[in-house]
Write an enzyme that holds these catalytic residues in place. Structure first.
Site, PDB file in Angstrom:
ATOM      1  N   SER A  13       0.829  -1.217   0.000  1.00 54.15           N
ATOM      2  CA  SER A  13       0.000   0.000   0.000  1.00 54.15           C
ATOM      3  C   SER A  13       0.864   1.269   0.000  1.00 54.15           C
ATOM      4  CB  SER A  13      -0.970   0.003   1.185  1.00 54.15           C
ATOM      5  OG  SER A  13      -0.278   0.133   2.401  1.00 54.15           O
ATOM      6  N   HIS A 111       8.342   2.958   9.209  1.00 54.16           N
ATOM      7  CA  HIS A 111       8.073   2.029  10.304  1.00 54.16           C
ATOM      8  C   HIS A 111       6.801   2.463  11.030  1.00 54.16           C
ATOM      9  CE1 HIS A 111       8.933  -1.002  13.261  1.00 54.16           C
ATOM     10  NE2 HIS A 111       8.664  -0.121  14.205  1.00 54.16           N
TER      11      HIS A 111
END
Ligand code: GAR
Length: 203
Positions: A13, A111
């Site tokens: 994504s 992250h």
């Protein structure tokens, strides 16, 4: 024109968000290659749809590190595609020193936590287990280590009472899809500078 290479292992994504942003904002950025270690990764289908060169370079063993021979194949492919900036987007391997030295200061990662909190796997689950009120996501330059390196952008996500691991990760990803394309843009526009471990964003 900045040529980037995207490394992904999962649903891709962030790759899609970057590709969409390049088009809508007409950035002077080209995704020159999408590489994955996972033949099942949806990043391959996204790259195909977007007309981006893509390749699966699998690794027989499922370990944190790729073997040196496999890493070399990644480097060779990225160089062949003239990649100048390597964007790790859910690439679930830790790169070794030899790889890093091929792209000094030119590897970034996203992250799903406010680093340096909750490094490693399933950071949103770690945040829920710990019981923090806020978590988020971070883009950073990559060093040898797990989710370490100078922080570029961060976005904050509140943890809601009713959150499950799934709902929290979904909301974190909505923010990832904002800060990762923006990070690529800032680098492409030469607006990021580094002093020691501190990243500065210039107007
Ligand atoms: C993202 O949430 C990214 O932050 C995380 O993997 C997911 C990939 O999503 N990366 C890490 O946990 C790195 N330690 P995507 O495949 O939909 O882009």
């Amino acid at each position: 024109m900045l040529t980037i290479g995207v490394l992904a292992s999962g649903k891709g994504s962030n790759l899609q968000a970057i590709a969409d942003y390049i088009k809508t904002e007409k950035l002077s950025v080209k995704v020159g290659a999408v590489l994955t270690d996972n033949p099942e990764s949806s990043a391959l289908a996204i790259a195909e749809k977007e007309g981006i060169d893509h390749l699966c370079i699998p690794e027989a063993e499922h370990k944190t590190f790729l073997s040196s021979a496999t890493e070399k194949k990644y480097v060779e492919t990225l160089k062949k595609c003239n990649v100048e900036l390597v964007c790790m987007a859910g690439f679930m391997r830790v790169l070794k020193k030899d790889f890093m030295e091929e792209f000094p200061g030119k590897i970034i990662n996203i992250h799903p936590s406010l680093l340096p909190a909750f490094q490693g796997l399933a950071a949103w689950e770690q945040a829920l287990r710990y019981g923090v009120q806020f978590t988020g996501c971070t883009t950073h330059f990559v060093e040898c280590g797990v989710d370490t390196g100078p922080v570029i952008l961060q976005a904050v996500v509140p943890v809601l009472k009713e959150d499950t691991a799934e709902t929290l990760h979904r909301r974190i990803q909505e923010k990832e899809h904002v800060i990762y394309p923006l990070t690529v843009r800032l680098i492409a526009e030469g607006r990021i500078s580094l002093s020691g471990r501190r990243v500065y964003i210039n107007n």
